[in-house]
Motif scaffolding. Structure first.
Motif, PDB file in Angstrom:
ATOM      1  N   PRO A 230      -9.664  12.437   7.700  1.00 64.59           N
ATOM      2  CA  PRO A 230     -10.102  11.164   7.106  1.00 64.59           C
ATOM      3  C   PRO A 230      -9.323  10.804   5.846  1.00 64.59           C
ATOM      4  N   GLY A 231      -9.111  11.789   5.001  1.00 64.68           N
ATOM      5  CA  GLY A 231      -8.346  11.543   3.776  1.00 64.68           C
ATOM      6  C   GLY A 231      -6.910  11.185   4.084  1.00 64.68           C
ATOM      7  N   LEU A 232      -6.319  11.859   5.065  1.00 65.83           N
ATOM      8  CA  LEU A 232      -4.929  11.594   5.426  1.00 65.83           C
ATOM      9  C   LEU A 232      -4.769  10.188   5.975  1.00 65.83           C
ATOM     10  N   ILE A 233      -5.748   9.750   6.785  1.00 63.03           N
ATOM     11  CA  ILE A 233      -5.668   8.396   7.344  1.00 63.03           C
ATOM     12  C   ILE A 233      -5.767   7.367   6.225  1.00 63.03           C
ATOM     13  N   GLY A 234      -6.722   7.563   5.322  1.00 66.15           N
ATOM     14  CA  GLY A 234      -6.904   6.615   4.218  1.00 66.15           C
ATOM     15  C   GLY A 234      -5.646   6.447   3.390  1.00 66.15           C
ATOM     16  N   ILE A 235      -5.106   7.548   2.927  1.00 65.83           N
ATOM     17  CA  ILE A 235      -3.923   7.460   2.063  1.00 65.83           C
ATOM     18  C   ILE A 235      -2.694   7.074   2.877  1.00 65.83           C
ATOM     19  N   GLY A 236      -2.709   7.408   4.178  1.00 64.57           N
ATOM     20  CA  GLY A 236      -1.611   6.997   5.067  1.00 64.57           C
ATOM     21  C   GLY A 236      -1.528   5.480   5.171  1.00 64.57           C
ATOM     22  N   ILE A 237      -2.678   4.831   5.379  1.00 66.86           N
ATOM     23  CA  ILE A 237      -2.706   3.363   5.448  1.00 66.86           C
ATOM     24  C   ILE A 237      -2.246   2.773   4.121  1.00 66.86           C
ATOM     25  N   PHE A 238      -2.716   3.377   3.063  1.00 65.69           N
ATOM     26  CA  PHE A 238      -2.320   2.930   1.728  1.00 65.69           C
ATOM     27  C   PHE A 238      -0.795   2.945   1.583  1.00 65.69           C
ATOM     28  N   ASN A 239      -0.181   4.048   2.040  1.00 68.41           N
ATOM     29  CA  ASN A 239       1.278   4.157   1.942  1.00 68.41           C
ATOM     30  C   ASN A 239       1.988   3.188   2.881  1.00 68.41           C
ATOM     31  N   VAL A 240       1.416   2.959   4.063  1.00 67.74           N
ATOM     32  CA  VAL A 240       2.024   2.005   4.995  1.00 67.74           C
ATOM     33  C   VAL A 240       2.096   0.625   4.338  1.00 67.74           C
ATOM     34  N   ILE A 241       0.975   0.179   3.764  1.00 68.49           N
ATOM     35  CA  ILE A 241       0.953  -1.143   3.130  1.00 68.49           C
ATOM     36  C   ILE A 241       1.886  -1.182   1.919  1.00 68.49           C
ATOM     37  N   GLY A 242       1.794  -0.148   1.097  1.00 69.58           N
ATOM     38  CA  GLY A 242       2.614  -0.109  -0.113  1.00 69.58           C
ATOM     39  C   GLY A 242       4.103  -0.116   0.199  1.00 69.58           C
ATOM     40  N   GLN A 243       4.514   0.699   1.176  1.00 66.39           N
ATOM     41  CA  GLN A 243       5.942   0.799   1.473  1.00 66.39           C
ATOM     42  C   GLN A 243       6.424  -0.409   2.280  1.00 66.39           C
ATOM     43  N   TRP A 244       5.562  -0.972   3.096  1.00 63.21           N
ATOM     44  CA  TRP A 244       5.925  -2.184   3.841  1.00 63.21           C
ATOM     45  C   TRP A 244       6.197  -3.330   2.864  1.00 63.21           C
ATOM     46  N   ASN A 245       5.383  -3.439   1.827  1.00 63.56           N
ATOM     47  CA  ASN A 245       5.507  -4.537   0.870  1.00 63.56           C
ATOM     48  C   ASN A 245       6.452  -4.228  -0.282  1.00 63.56           C
ATOM     49  N   GLN A 246       6.976  -3.019  -0.359  1.00 65.93           N
ATOM     50  CA  GLN A 246       7.810  -2.613  -1.482  1.00 65.93           C
ATOM     51  C   GLN A 246       8.995  -3.556  -1.616  1.00 65.93           C
ATOM     52  N   PHE A 247       9.351  -3.848  -2.855  1.00 63.54           N
ATOM     53  CA  PHE A 247      10.337  -4.897  -3.029  1.00 63.54           C
ATOM     54  C   PHE A 247      11.347  -4.550  -4.129  1.00 63.54           C
ATOM     55  N   ILE A 248      10.886  -3.922  -5.200  1.00 62.70           N
ATOM     56  CA  ILE A 248      11.819  -3.622  -6.285  1.00 62.70           C
ATOM     57  C   ILE A 248      12.805  -2.517  -5.888  1.00 62.70           C
ATOM     58  N   LEU A 249      12.300  -1.455  -5.265  1.00 64.44           N
ATOM     59  CA  LEU A 249      13.182  -0.334  -4.899  1.00 64.44           C
ATOM     60  C   LEU A 249      14.287  -0.761  -3.933  1.00 64.44           C
ATOM     61  N   PRO A 250      13.959  -1.449  -2.826  1.00 63.73           N
ATOM     62  CA  PRO A 250      15.059  -1.872  -1.950  1.00 63.73           C
ATOM     63  C   PRO A 250      16.034  -2.847  -2.607  1.00 63.73           C
ATOM     64  N   THR A 251      15.552  -3.713  -3.522  1.00 63.37           N
ATOM     65  CA  THR A 251      16.498  -4.638  -4.166  1.00 63.37           C
ATOM     66  C   THR A 251      17.557  -3.869  -4.930  1.00 63.37           C
ATOM     67  N   VAL A 252      17.167  -2.717  -5.491  1.00 60.51           N
ATOM     68  CA  VAL A 252      18.123  -1.961  -6.282  1.00 60.51           C
ATOM     69  C   VAL A 252      19.043  -1.139  -5.384  1.00 60.51           C
ATOM     70  N   ILE A 253      18.500  -0.613  -4.288  1.00 55.34           N
ATOM     71  CA  ILE A 253      19.257   0.367  -3.512  1.00 55.34           C
ATOM     72  C   ILE A 253      19.957  -0.236  -2.296  1.00 55.34           C
ATOM     73  N   MET A 254      19.349  -1.226  -1.660  1.00 52.24           N
ATOM     74  CA  MET A 254      19.963  -1.814  -0.470  1.00 52.24           C
ATOM     75  C   MET A 254      20.654  -3.132  -0.824  1.00 52.24           C
ATOM     76  N   LYS A 255      21.900  -3.057  -1.213  1.00 51.27           N
ATOM     77  CA  LYS A 255      22.612  -4.275  -1.616  1.00 51.27           C
ATOM     78  C   LYS A 255      23.328  -4.916  -0.429  1.00 51.27           C
ATOM     79  N   ASP A 256      23.727  -4.111   0.561  1.00 50.39           N
ATOM     80  CA  ASP A 256      24.477  -4.655   1.704  1.00 50.39           C
ATOM     81  C   ASP A 256      23.612  -5.621   2.496  1.00 50.39           C
ATOM     82  N   GLU A 257      24.276  -6.699   2.906  1.00 53.38           N
ATOM     83  CA  GLU A 257      23.585  -7.748   3.645  1.00 53.38           C
ATOM     84  C   GLU A 257      22.832  -7.215   4.865  1.00 53.38           C
TER      85      GLU A 257
END
Lengths: 314, 329
Positions: A230-257
């Motif tokens: 149960p704990g793994l599922i909860g925090i797993g969903i949290f990470n799915v949403i967080g990483q799906w919506n992540q925006f600052i990290l890819p802007t810095v690291i993924m510059k190629d079109e």
């Protein structure tokens, strides 16, 4: 919650101690209740409209022609056209962004959960010298805003990849490079949450398994991980949403079109919309980007709400 | 056994600690280090310059402006969001059947929660596509076209929203600081409230549900109305949650980067004329679009300042709001 209320209703009899008071008050509270009901539904409905109307309106734009979008922004499309979705997927590169995001998300969440639960488990259940120090080192990361590290992070990713001779594997503009960064930044929260969870698991089962000769590693993967589901599922969903919506990290690291992720690529489309002639395509791209998260939310909204808000209070 | 145990602990902790140290802790330390140098971001030759960057930072006009904007967001955004969330949580919980106010919900309360919470899971890109169009400063925008259809706004004089840098109240100057709330910043705050209310509503509502029923029964027996019960019983018991919400919203108010980058004009956002610049957006655009030879070091000094301000704010807020006597049930 409403279904709970109906099942509970007969189970709560009026307190016997105050029959006179209860009858004396029987009328005012019910009137009060009705007034409040209309009142509260009114306000709640209004906010519901404020939330949904911009969303629906934007989705509807993806079915219109550009002339309709510009000249008749409020109207419905004369003909519901699906073409913009195809154009967004191919010409708007949403397809590429989408696949990049999925690759990074699968790698990122899997590795975050694996490494996070390993560390949280050891820290929660194995006392050793320095245990608290390691724990607090991770927790300290929770309090720091991402801006503190974001500028040198770019240099770090480059340097580490060069030093190991893995520029093509974990360097800038590589999926694995971004995955490792995601994992590193997701660890503090994941460890914090799972640490609390592993502590609550009973030790009797672990002891029994260990008497039966299970080693530490087997104990973790075959006994503790299933119990912590149960704990793994909860925090797993949290990470799915967080990483799906992540925006600052890819802007810095993924510059190629061609390496851009969905959030990044869509935002680029939105900011350049001035030079854009295909508005429907932009809205279709947005709709495509919204669908997966809507699906996750539809299925798991209880866990998402409980997980996100519960995590705040830990 | 003990050897195996030690090997197990090391084996399980090695990779997480390594990743965390390399990609999180090391960059933090580097930011702090570069902030006292004149590092350009490219040239390997740079020198220690002491705290000069920090001194210049608090003389930098745009940074002070950005800091002022963060302060405006900080005073408005958390308070409004918490009040709205409490109000809706109140509406969800006091309305509805039965006389035990606060324990039941209105009919369909989970549907309301489902809808209100949804913006929270949307990425900044989706929010940007939607709201750029809603606030668009011509007859193609949702609000403008609605108001024009109602005859409240003339077709050739649309509301400017995100392109408007004028303050909604006359600027207040205190020493080096000027406090003003440009229209564009107000629009961003509105979007942030739109996204945030549902989250805190769910948080407060869950807290209200966890208050034991006999407390409400006792209040009802004593003849308290729903409104009295809410203000005298429910609200005081939510103190801890409101405090946590305030800290989180305060941290979010010092950030605001995603909204500024996603919504506002100018390269890297912050426009028009820095009217929507906040500390984080100024830091990011400064580092990537060099305006001075040591801009990277200068941006690092901003990063450290943002971190220090955030930690200070959280500490102060926790100190102010944490109740001394905690109620357990």
């Amino acid at each position: 919650m409403s279904h709970l209320a109906t099942t509970e209703a007969p189970a709560t009899p009026a307190p016997p101690a105050a029959p006179s008071k209860a009858t004396g008050q029987a009328k005012p509270p019910s009137d009060e209740g009705r007034v409040f009901n209309v009142f509260s539904h009114g306000f709640l409905f209004l906010w519901g409209a404020l939330v949904t109307i911009p969303l629906l309106w934007a989705v509807i734009q993806s079915f219109k022609t550009d002339t309709e979008i510009i000249n008749d922004p409020l109207g419905l499309p004369e003909q519901w056209l699906w073409g913009a979705f195809g154009r967004a997927w191919t010409k708007g590169h949403i397809g590429e962004f989408f696949i990049n995001t999925i690759v990074v998300l699968i790698g990122g969440v899997t590795l975050t959960m694996l490494l996070g639960s390993m560390a949280a488990y050891v820290l929660a259940r194995y006392p050793f010298r320095g245990n608290r120090a390691v724990y607090w080192m991770f927790i300290a990361g929770l309090t720091m805003p991402i801006y503190l590290g974001i500028l040198p992070l770019y240099l770090t990713v480059e340097k580490v990849a060069k030093a190991l001779g893995l520029v093509e594997v974990i360097g800038l503009n590589t999926h694995l490079g971004l995955i490792l960064v995601y994992v590193a930044y997701s660890l503090p929260f994941t460890i914090f949450f799972l640490h609390a969870f592993f502590r609550t698991l009973p030790s009797s089962i672990a002891e029994a398994a260990s008497v039966d000769g299970a080693g530490h590693v087997r104990l973790f993967f075959q006994v503790m991980m299933p119990m912590a589901k149960p704990g793994l599922i909860g925090i797993g969903i949290f990470n799915v949403i967080g990483q799906w919506n992540q925006f600052i990290l890819p802007t810095v690291i993924m510059k190629d079109e061609d390496k851009r992720l969905l959030t990044q690529g869509l935002l680029e489309l939105a900011t350049n919309a001035r030079y854009e002639t295909d508005f429907a395509r932009l809205f279709a791209g947005m709709t495509i980007a919204m669908l997966p998260i809507l699906a996750v939310y539809l299925v798991f909204h209880r866990q998402v709400q409980a997980g996100l808000t519960g995590a705040t209070l830990k | 056994m003990s050897f195996g145990r030690a090997r197990f602990i090391t084996g399980f902790l090695f990779a997480p600690i390594l990743l965390y140290a390399v990609y999180v802790l090391y960059p933090y330390a580097q930011t702090a280090y570069y902030s006292v140098t004149d590092f350009s971001g490219f040239s390997p030759d740079f020198a220690y310059v002491g705290f000069g960057n920090y001194v210049e930072l608090f003389e930098d006009e745009v940074f002070l402006k950005a800091l002022g904007h963060n302060v405006v967001v900080l005073t408005v955004f958390p308070v409004v969001t918490i009040l709205l969330a409490l109000f809706f949580a109140f509406m969800l919980n006091v309305g509805g059947r039965g006389d035990k106010a606060g324990v039941r919900g209105v009919r369909g309360s989970s549907v309301y929660k489902f809808i209100f919470f949804f913006p929270q899971v949307l990425s900044i890109a989706i929010v940007a596509v939607i709201w750029r169009r809603v606030f668009q400063s011509n007859d193609g925008g949702l609000i403008n076209s609605l108001l024009m259809a109602m005859g409240l706004v003339e077709k050739d004089k649309p509301l400017m929203f995100l392109a408007e840098g004028e303050s909604v109240f006359p600027p207040i100057t205190i020493g080096n600081f000027t406090f003003e709330a440009p229209v564009v910043l107000v629009c961003l705050i509105l979007i942030a409230i739109w996204g945030g209310v549902g989250f805190y509503l769910v948080l407060f509502s869950a807290a209200m549900q966890s208050i034991p029923k006999d407390i409400f029964e006792a209040a009802t027996l004593d003849g308290a109305t729903r409104v009295q019960t809410f203000f005298r019983v429910t609200l005081p018991l939510l103190r801890e949650h409101v405090s946590v919400a305030w800290v989180y919203l305060g941290i979010a108010a010092l950030d605001f980067y995603a909204l500024v980058v996603g919504m506002t004009p100018g390269p890297g956002g912050g426009g028009p004329n820095d009217a929507s610049q906040v500390m984080s957006s100024y830091m990011m655009s400064n580092a990537f679009r060099p305006s001075r030879f040591d801009s990277f070091a200068f941006a690092c000094a901003m990063g450290v300042s943002i971190a220090i301000l955030t930690l200070l704010l959280a500490a102060v807020q926790l100190r102010v709001t944490r109740s001394r006597d905690k109620l357990e049930f």
